[in-house]
Enzyme design. Structure first.
Site, PDB file in Angstrom:
ATOM      1  N   GLU A 183       0.810  -1.216   0.000  1.00 32.62           N
ATOM      2  CA  GLU A 183       0.000   0.000   0.000  1.00 32.62           C
ATOM      3  C   GLU A 183       0.844   1.267   0.000  1.00 32.62           C
ATOM      4  O   GLU A 183       0.408   2.311  -0.510  1.00 32.62           O
ATOM      5  CB  GLU A 183      -0.972   0.005   1.193  1.00 32.62           C
ATOM      6  N   PHE A 202     -11.355  -7.310  14.162  1.00 34.01           N
ATOM      7  CA  PHE A 202     -10.262  -7.777  13.300  1.00 34.01           C
ATOM      8  C   PHE A 202      -9.860  -6.694  12.294  1.00 34.01           C
ATOM      9  O   PHE A 202     -10.709  -6.140  11.608  1.00 34.01           O
ATOM     10  CB  PHE A 202     -10.682  -9.063  12.565  1.00 34.01           C
ATOM     11  N   GLN A 203      -8.602  -6.395  12.233  1.00 32.34           N
ATOM     12  CA  GLN A 203      -8.020  -5.374  11.343  1.00 32.34           C
ATOM     13  C   GLN A 203      -8.620  -3.979  11.569  1.00 32.34           C
ATOM     14  O   GLN A 203      -8.830  -3.229  10.625  1.00 32.34           O
ATOM     15  CB  GLN A 203      -8.151  -5.801   9.875  1.00 32.34           C
ATOM     16  N   LYS A 221     -17.349  -0.938   6.579  1.00 33.96           N
ATOM     17  CA  LYS A 221     -17.884  -1.972   5.688  1.00 33.96           C
ATOM     18  C   LYS A 221     -19.409  -1.847   5.538  1.00 33.96           C
ATOM     19  O   LYS A 221     -19.927  -1.955   4.429  1.00 33.96           O
ATOM     20  CB  LYS A 221     -17.536  -3.317   6.340  1.00 33.96           C
ATOM     21  N   MET A 226      24.249   8.526   1.346  1.00 32.28           N
ATOM     22  CA  MET A 226      24.203   9.858   1.953  1.00 32.28           C
ATOM     23  C   MET A 226      24.553   9.782   3.442  1.00 32.28           C
ATOM     24  O   MET A 226      25.241  10.667   3.973  1.00 32.28           O
ATOM     25  CB  MET A 226      22.830  10.499   1.752  1.00 32.28           C
TER      26      MET A 226
END
Ligand SMILES: Cc1ncc(C[n+]2csc(CCOP(=O)(O)OP(=O)(O)O)c2C)c(N)n1
Length: 564
Positions: free
Chosen positions: A49, A111-112, A161, A473
Site C-alpha cells: 500500500e 479484526f483489522q 464496511k 548519503m
C-alpha cells in the site's frame, strides 16, 4: 437511483474525472472493489500500500490532477501512512480511501481495526470517517475539492464496511463546496504589494527564491516576465525545479545544502530576497541566525501559516503567486542590475572550474556524470523522478529542467522508497512521455516489489540504479562528521540485474564509465521497461555530493568539491 455505498464511491470518482486508482484489496474494502467492473476506472494493483500512496502522489505531480489510492483497514491503511505524510509535506493532492470495520464494532478491537483517522490526523489536510451512507457522495465531493484547492494536500476517507453495503438514493452533489473558515486565497493585499514593489525598485542585489508554489499556481510565465523586467536572478528550491527554465541566463540553479556555492553566496550577499512560493526549509536556509543577514525579505505564499514561520520578513503577502505577480508587475521599474549580475558571474566561473562533469572520472562511474549523460540523451525532456539520498541530490544538480514540469522527488519528508512507485504513477499519468527513476541501492530495496506492478501494467519506465553498496548519503555524513565510523551503512546487495530480470525487466550493468552512453541509448530504445545498474564510486571526490553546507553552518560555509 438506488445505489450502495460501494457504487457511490465509483460514481463519484468518475464524476471527479478519476481515470485510475492505485490500490490493494482486503476484507474491509472488498465490497467497494466488487462493483468496480461496472465503471470506467482503471485499477492498478500495487504490491504494497505504500506503493499505492506514492504512485497516487507521483500521478498527481505529473498530471496536476488528484491521485487516488485505495486500501483495506488496519495494516492496509497503516501501510499508506508514509505515502500520506510524504504528500502532505510536498503539498501533493491525493485522496486515499480506506476500508474500516463496520460502524457498530468500531472501538471494539475488531479484526483489522485501526483508528486511521486518528493516526493520519496530523498528516492529512483533512480526513473523514463516514458513518452514514447518505453522507458519502458529498464527502467524496468535498474531499476532492479540499485536496486540490488552495495549498493542495492529502485527504483520507475511511469507509466502514456496513456503509459500503448500505443502500440509499444517490444524488450527485451540485452545490459549491462551502467550508467555514476555509478560503483558498486570491490576490494579495494591494497595500502590501505596493510595499514589496518599493523594496524591489530600490534593491541593488536582489535574488528570487522560487519554490514549488511557482508551479502550483501556474506562475511560470509571470515569473519569467518579472525576471526579465527586473533582471533579478532566480535560485530554485528542490521542488521549485521546473518553475523557471534552468537554461535561462538569469537562472542560478538550486540553493541550499547541496546548492552550488555561488548560488548560496548570492543569497548570503543579497540586499533583497524575494521568496516566491517556498517555505524556508532548514535545508535551504542553513543556520537561521546568519541567513542572508543584509537582506530585506519579501515572502509570498498562499498559506498564511508559512509567513513569518521560520524567517521573519519585511513584507509578508498571503496570496496566489500568479495573481500577486500580476499585481506587482506594473509597479516595477525596469532595472539592469549589471554590477550584481557580473559579481554573480564571477562567483559562478569559479564554481564551474570545480564541476565534476568537467573532471576526469578516474575510471569510476561517477553519479553526477551518469545523470549528466541521461540529461544529454533525453535533452532534459524526460520526466525525472528520484529516490532520496545522494542519487536525489545528483539528479537535482545535474538534471536541468526547462519545461514547466516538476522534478518528482520527496522534498519535505525525504522518503526513501518513494522513487520507483512515484515513477509508476508518473508513467501512468503520462503514458506517452519518457519517465526516468533515479534511485539508490538502499531506497530501491524499500519498494523494489513494485517492479511487479511495472511488469503487470507493462509500463515503459526507465530505472537508473546508482549502486554504491552503501546507504550513501548517511555514509557521506559519517565520513564528514562522524569520524569515518561506517556504522550500519554498508549493504550486501543482491545481483540487481538478475533481480529485475526475474521480474521480466531488461537490465544493463555499467561498471566502466565508457559504457554509460551506450547503456542509456540501449535502455531508451528498448520498447518495454528498462533498468540500468550503475556501479558508482563509493567515497571521496567521486562518491560524495558536493558542495555541502554542514548541518548547523551558515549557508555560505560550504564544503567545496576537491579539485583534481
Ligand atoms: C525511509 C527513510 N529511512 C531513512 C532515511 C535516512 N536516509 C537518508 S539518505 C539515506 C541513504 C540512502 O541510501 P541509498 O538509497 O543507497 O542512496 P544513496 O544516498 O547511496 O544515493 C538514508 C538512510 C530516509 N531518508 N528515509
Amino acid at each position: 437511483m438506488r445505489r450502495t455505498g460501494a457504487q457511490i464511491v465509483w460514481e463519484m470518482l468518475e464524476r471527479e474525472g478519476v481515470e485510475v486508482v492505485f490500490g490493494f484489496p482486503g476484507g474491509a474494502i472488498m465490497h467497494t472493489y466488487h462493483p468496480l467492473q461496472e465503471y470506467n476506472i482503471r485499477h492498478i494493483l500495487v504490491r504494497h500500500e505504500q506503493g499505492a500512496a506514492h504512485a497516487a502522489d507521483g500521478y498527481a505531480r505529473a498530471s496536476g490532477r488528484v491521485g487516488v489510492a485505495m486500501a483495506t483497514s488496519g495494516p492496509g491503511a497503516t501501510n499508506l501512512v508514509t505515502g500520506i505524510a510524504t504528500a502532505m509535506m510536498d503539498s501533493s493532492p491525493i485522496v486515499c480511501i480506506t476500508g474500516q470495520v463496520s460502524v457498530p464494532v468500531i472501538g471494539s478491537d475488531a479484526f483489522q481495526e485501526t483508528d486511521i483517522t486518528g493516526v493520519t490526523l496530523p498528516i492529512t489536510k483533512h480526513n473523514y470517517l463516514v458513518t452514514d451512507v447518505n453522507d458519502l457522495a458529498y464527502v467524496i465531493y468535498e474531499a476532492f475539492y479540499i485536496a486540490r484547492s488552495g495549498r493542495p494536500g492529502p485527504v483520507l476517507i475511511d469507509l466502514p464496511k456496513n456503509v459500503q453495503q448500505a443502500e440509499t438514493d444517490f444524488v450527485a452533489p451540485q452545490e459549491k463546496v462551502r467550508l467555514p473558515g476555509y478560503r483558498p486565497v486570491g490576490p494579495g493585499d494591494p497595500e502590501l504589494v505596493g510595499q514589496a514593489a518599493n523594496l524591489i525598485n530600490a534593491a541593488q542585489r536582489p535574488v528570487i527564491l522560487a519554490g514549488h508554489g511557482v508551479l502550483m499556481s501556474g506562475a511560470m510565465e509571470m515569473l519569467k516576465a518579472f525576471v526579465e523586467k527586473t533582471r533579478t536572478p532566480v535560485a530554485l528550491t528542490l521542488l521549485g525545479k521546473g518553475g523557471f527554465p534552468e537554461s535561462h541566463p538569469l537562472a542560478l540553479g538550486m540553493m541550499g545544502m547541496h546548492g552550488e556555492a555561488f548560488v548560496n553566496q548570492a543569497i548570503q550577499e543579497a540586499d533583497l530576497l524575494l521568496a516566491f512560493g517556498m517555505r524556508f526549509d532548514d535545508r535551504v536556509t542553513g543556520k537561521l541566525e546568519r541567513y542572508a543577514p543584509q537582506a530585506r525579505k519579501v515572502h509570498v505564499d498562499m498559506d498564511a501559516a508559512e509567513l513569518n514561520k521560520v524567517v521573519p520578513v519585511d513584507v509578508a503577502i498571503q496570496g496566489d503567486l500568479h495573481q500577486v505577480l500580476e499585481q506587482l508587475l506594473p509597479l516595477l521599474e525596469p532595472i539592469s542590475h549589471q554590477e550584481w549580475l557580473e559579481q554573480i558571474d564571477h562567483w559562478q566561473s569559479e564554481t564551474q572550474a570545480r564541476d565534476i562533469v568537467n573532471q576526469s572520472s578516474n575510471g569510476h562511474v561517477v553519479g553526477p556524470q551518469a545523470v549528466h549523460a541521461i540529461w544529454e540523451a533525453t535533452g532534459g525532456e524526460a520526466i525525472m523522478v528520484t529516490d532520496v539520498g545522494q542519487n536525489q541530490m545528483w539528479a537535482a544538480q545535474y538534471y536541468h529542467i526547462d519545461q514547466p514540469h516538476p522534478l518528482i522527488t520527496s522534498g519535505g519528508l525525504g522518503t526513501m522508497g518513494f522513487g520507483l512507485p512515484a515513477a509508476i504513477g508518473a508513467q501512468v499519468a503520462r503514458p506517452d512521455e519518457e519517465v526516468w527513476a533515479i534511485v539508490g541501492d538502499g531506497g530501491f530495496q524499500m519498494t523494489a516489489q513494485e517492479l511487479g506492478t511495472v511488469i503487470q501494467e507493462q509500463l515503459p519506465l526507465r530505472i537508473a540504479l546508482f549502486n554504491n553498496s552503501y546507504l550513501g548519503m548517511v555514509r557521506q555524513w559519517q565520513e564528514f562528521f562522524y569520524d569515518r565510523r561506517y556504522e550500519a551503512t554498508h549493504l550486501v546487495n543482491p545481483d540487481f540485474v538478475r533481480l529485475v530480470e526475474a521480474y521480466g525487466i531488461r537490465g544493463w550493468r555499467v561498471t566502466d564509465p565508457e559504457d554509460t552512453r551506450q547503456a542509456i541509448a540501449e535502455a531508451r530504445s528498448h520498447p518495454g521497461p528498462a533498468f540500468i545498474e550503475f556501479r558508482v564510486a563509493q567515497a571521496g571526490k567521486d562518491g560524495n555530493v558536493y558542495p555541502m553546507v554542514p548541518a548547523g553552518a551558515a549557508l555560505h560555509e560550504m564544503i567545496r568539491r576537491p579539485t583534481d
